[in-house]
Design a protein around this motif. Structure first.
Motif, mmCIF file in Angstrom:
data_model
loop_
_atom_site.group_PDB
_atom_site.id
_atom_site.type_symbol
_atom_site.label_atom_id
_atom_site.label_comp_id
_atom_site.label_asym_id
_atom_site.label_seq_id
_atom_site.Cartn_x
_atom_site.Cartn_y
_atom_site.Cartn_z
ATOM 1 N N GLY A 98 1.120 -1.261 -0.412
ATOM 2 C CA GLY A 98 -0.317 -0.355 -0.071
ATOM 3 C C GLY A 98 0.899 1.235 -0.099
ATOM 4 O O GLY A 98 0.414 2.620 -0.524
ATOM 5 N N ARG A 101 2.717 1.648 -3.114
ATOM 6 C CA ARG A 101 1.753 1.609 -4.477
ATOM 7 C C ARG A 101 1.690 3.315 -4.256
ATOM 8 O O ARG A 101 1.688 4.274 -5.260
ATOM 9 C CB ARG A 101 0.637 1.525 -4.407
ATOM 10 C CG ARG A 101 -0.153 1.566 -5.825
ATOM 11 C CD ARG A 101 0.192 1.482 -7.140
ATOM 12 N NE ARG A 101 -0.402 1.628 -8.123
ATOM 13 C CZ ARG A 101 0.259 2.247 -9.160
ATOM 14 N NH1 ARG A 101 1.183 2.406 -10.016
ATOM 15 N NH2 ARG A 101 -1.143 2.577 -10.199
ATOM 16 N N LEU A 102 1.350 3.787 -3.367
ATOM 17 C CA LEU A 102 1.321 5.474 -3.376
ATOM 18 C C LEU A 102 2.681 6.011 -3.523
ATOM 19 O O LEU A 102 2.633 7.176 -4.296
ATOM 20 C CB LEU A 102 0.763 5.439 -1.882
ATOM 21 C CG LEU A 102 -0.932 4.981 -1.093
ATOM 22 C CD1 LEU A 102 -1.183 5.584 0.354
ATOM 23 C CD2 LEU A 102 -1.692 5.950 -1.649
ATOM 24 N N TRP A 109 1.367 9.576 1.942
ATOM 25 C CA TRP A 109 -0.023 9.675 2.757
ATOM 26 C C TRP A 109 -0.233 10.243 4.560
ATOM 27 O O TRP A 109 -0.686 10.377 4.789
ATOM 28 C CB TRP A 109 0.249 7.799 3.151
ATOM 29 C CG TRP A 109 1.647 7.435 4.515
ATOM 30 C CD1 TRP A 109 2.170 6.699 3.238
ATOM 31 C CD2 TRP A 109 1.183 7.534 5.253
ATOM 32 N NE1 TRP A 109 3.136 6.650 4.303
ATOM 33 C CE2 TRP A 109 2.536 6.705 5.194
ATOM 34 C CE3 TRP A 109 0.815 7.832 6.527
ATOM 35 C CZ2 TRP A 109 2.760 6.724 6.738
ATOM 36 C CZ3 TRP A 109 1.363 7.592 7.615
ATOM 37 C CH2 TRP A 109 2.936 6.971 7.578
ATOM 38 N N SER A 168 -5.290 6.261 5.250
ATOM 39 C CA SER A 168 -6.082 7.373 4.757
ATOM 40 C C SER A 168 -7.167 7.120 5.421
ATOM 41 O O SER A 168 -7.428 6.143 5.920
ATOM 42 C CB SER A 168 -5.874 7.063 3.206
ATOM 43 O OG SER A 168 -6.964 6.060 2.463
ATOM 44 N N ASN A 175 -9.732 2.890 -9.556
ATOM 45 C CA ASN A 175 -8.955 1.556 -9.583
ATOM 46 C C ASN A 175 -8.931 1.699 -10.873
ATOM 47 O O ASN A 175 -9.109 2.362 -11.748
ATOM 48 C CB ASN A 175 -9.389 0.945 -8.534
ATOM 49 C CG ASN A 175 -10.745 -0.153 -9.384
ATOM 50 O OD1 ASN A 175 -10.905 -0.040 -10.555
ATOM 51 N ND2 ASN A 175 -11.661 -1.191 -8.300
ATOM 52 N N THR A 183 -13.001 4.149 -1.150
ATOM 53 C CA THR A 183 -11.828 3.496 -1.363
ATOM 54 C C THR A 183 -10.590 3.649 0.089
ATOM 55 O O THR A 183 -10.786 5.039 0.710
ATOM 56 C CB THR A 183 -10.192 3.859 -2.603
ATOM 57 O OG1 THR A 183 -11.149 3.497 -3.659
ATOM 58 C CG2 THR A 183 -8.978 3.320 -2.554
ATOM 59 N N GLN A 184 -9.889 2.823 1.519
ATOM 60 C CA GLN A 184 -9.326 3.367 1.894
ATOM 61 C C GLN A 184 -8.242 2.650 1.619
ATOM 62 O O GLN A 184 -8.082 1.352 1.327
ATOM 63 C CB GLN A 184 -9.849 2.963 3.371
ATOM 64 C CG GLN A 184 -9.223 3.309 4.434
ATOM 65 C CD GLN A 184 -9.845 3.653 5.983
ATOM 66 O OE1 GLN A 184 -11.033 3.059 5.674
ATOM 67 N NE2 GLN A 184 -9.416 4.273 6.605
ATOM 68 N N TRP A 185 -6.447 3.688 1.997
ATOM 69 C CA TRP A 185 -5.414 2.413 1.910
ATOM 70 C C TRP A 185 -4.966 1.680 3.109
ATOM 71 O O TRP A 185 -5.011 2.605 4.498
ATOM 72 C CB TRP A 185 -4.159 3.729 1.202
ATOM 73 C CG TRP A 185 -4.715 4.402 -0.314
ATOM 74 C CD1 TRP A 185 -5.211 4.574 -0.583
ATOM 75 C CD2 TRP A 185 -4.340 3.361 -1.586
ATOM 76 N NE1 TRP A 185 -6.050 5.280 -2.008
ATOM 77 C CE2 TRP A 185 -4.595 3.932 -2.247
ATOM 78 C CE3 TRP A 185 -2.657 2.206 -1.534
ATOM 79 C CZ2 TRP A 185 -4.417 3.746 -3.419
ATOM 80 C CZ3 TRP A 185 -3.052 1.705 -2.667
ATOM 81 C CH2 TRP A 185 -3.656 3.196 -4.280
ATOM 82 N N ARG A 190 -5.183 -2.272 -0.093
ATOM 83 C CA ARG A 190 -6.120 -1.181 0.001
ATOM 84 C C ARG A 190 -7.521 -1.848 -0.217
ATOM 85 O O ARG A 190 -7.639 -2.458 -0.799
ATOM 86 C CB ARG A 190 -6.013 -0.517 -1.641
ATOM 87 C CG ARG A 190 -6.372 0.176 -1.713
ATOM 88 C CD ARG A 190 -6.495 1.246 -3.005
ATOM 89 N NE ARG A 190 -7.046 0.012 -4.168
ATOM 90 C CZ ARG A 190 -6.117 -0.014 -5.998
ATOM 91 N NH1 ARG A 190 -4.540 0.679 -5.236
ATOM 92 N NH2 ARG A 190 -6.104 -1.141 -6.523
ATOM 93 N N LEU A 208 -2.797 -4.716 -5.419
ATOM 94 C CA LEU A 208 -1.719 -3.939 -5.502
ATOM 95 C C LEU A 208 -0.428 -4.463 -6.125
ATOM 96 O O LEU A 208 0.803 -4.153 -6.640
ATOM 97 C CB LEU A 208 -1.408 -3.772 -4.076
ATOM 98 C CG LEU A 208 -2.500 -1.987 -3.607
ATOM 99 C CD1 LEU A 208 -1.917 -2.509 -1.597
ATOM 100 C CD2 LEU A 208 -2.194 -1.107 -4.347
#
Length: 321
Positions: A98, A101-102, A109, A168, A175, A183-185, A190, A208
């Motif tokens: 996660g 990827r962010l 974040w 988050s 997506n 969506t929540q990371w 995710r 992911l």
């Protein structure tokens, strides 16, 4: 005595067969060409299998993770890393995909809006990240996890071990499949809410592993971890490029040792991977050099340590073809 010896022999044979079966465990699929073997196969089967991790995207291989080499295997939704120095079940750890990827998306974040008020009753709140998991995401979070104690259900620690902490608050995002969903990371996952799906498939895990792999294939400079108390310019380059590395925060004129960690499997003489330098009056160490043609490609790191202060810095860079 003969009966006792026979029983011991039979017990040893049965134990040997069980150990061989465990070592030889192998899971293959009609849908993809790669299999899961050994400890990774047992871990995949015991902790959720296909709905949680997805199909393997490649074979197990040596991979550099935060500057160290581990046996790793990438799946649609996560990455397994084998840490033989840890006791079972902590010998297999999940990648922080996660967060990775962010960073690939250029999103920090730490700048995301935090929870605006006190969390509700059906929530898990992380003081460390400042975010809460509530409602349908909370139900999914608390009914899934890694099985560490063999008991039914999952403790809070087992849920965190699978997903990591929330990074988050829930927000509407699109997506990689083109679905616009709540969506929540999390550090390792995710969560996506798909209201049109039947129960229990309304909450799904994002792909992911597949997304980070596709991004890395498009951008060879993707996946470089952030440096700490140090910078390197440039941080992604071809061999022969002049590079400047700076580490800060040391005492004035202090002797600073540095150690270079090359990509996993790189054959570089040990004497080329360490050295010392002096900090200037401002506590800054600066190294300028170019890596010769033919050096192994991949992710490198340099760790700095002050001789007297014990202060450290670490930077990462990639050599690409």
């Amino acid at each position: 005595m003969r009966r006792l010896l026979l029983m011991l022999a039979l017990s040893a044979l049965m134990l040997s067969q069980v150990m061989t079966a465990q070592a030889a465990e192998r899971i293959c699929f009609r849908e993809v060409p790669n299999c899961i073997e050994g400890r990774f196969a047992a871990y995949w089967r015991q902790n959720g299998g296909l709905p949680v991790f997805g199909f393997p995207l490649g074979p197990a291989h040596q991979e550099s993770v935060e500057g160290a080499a581990y046996l790793a295997q990438l799946f649609e939704r996560n990455r397994f890393e084998l840490h033989p120095e840890n006791r079972v079940p902590y010998d297999v750890l999940l990648g922080r995909l996660g967060d990775e990827r962010l960073r690939q998306l250029g999103r920090d974040w730490r700048t995301f809006p935090k929870l605006s008020g006190p969390p509700g009753d059906l929530c898990f709140f992380s003081r460390a990240s400042g975010h809460a998991v509530c409602s349908d995401f909370f139900v999914y979070f608390r009914t899934h996890g890694l099985s560490f104690d063999g008991r039914s259900g999952y403790s809070e620690a087992e849920s965190i071990a699978l997903f990591g902490l929330p990074l988050s608050e829930p927000a509407i995002e699109t997506n990689s499949s083109g679905d616009t969903v709540l969506t929540q990371w999390f550090e390792r996952a995710r969560l996506e809410y798909h209201p049109k799906n039947p129960d229990p498939y309304k909450v799904l895990l994002g792909r992911l592993g597949a997304e980070t792999t596709a991004a890395s294939a498009k951008d060879p400079c993707a996946g470089i971890p952030p440096s700490v108390n140090a910078t390197v310019t440039p941080n992604c380059f071809k061999a022969g490029t002049t590079v400047t590395a700076r580490a800060t925060g040391f005492d004035a004129n202090e002797r600073v040792s540095y150690t270079i960690t090359p990509p996993a499997g790189a054959n570089i003489p040990a004497f080329l991977l360490s050295g010392t330098a002096s900090a200037n009056a401002g506590g800054v160490v600066e190294l300028t050099n170019s890596l010769p043609e033919g050096v192994p490609l991949g992710l490198y790191s340099i760790t700095f340590r002050g001789a007297t202060s014990g202060k450290t810095g670490k930077l990462y860079f990639k050599v690409i073809g």
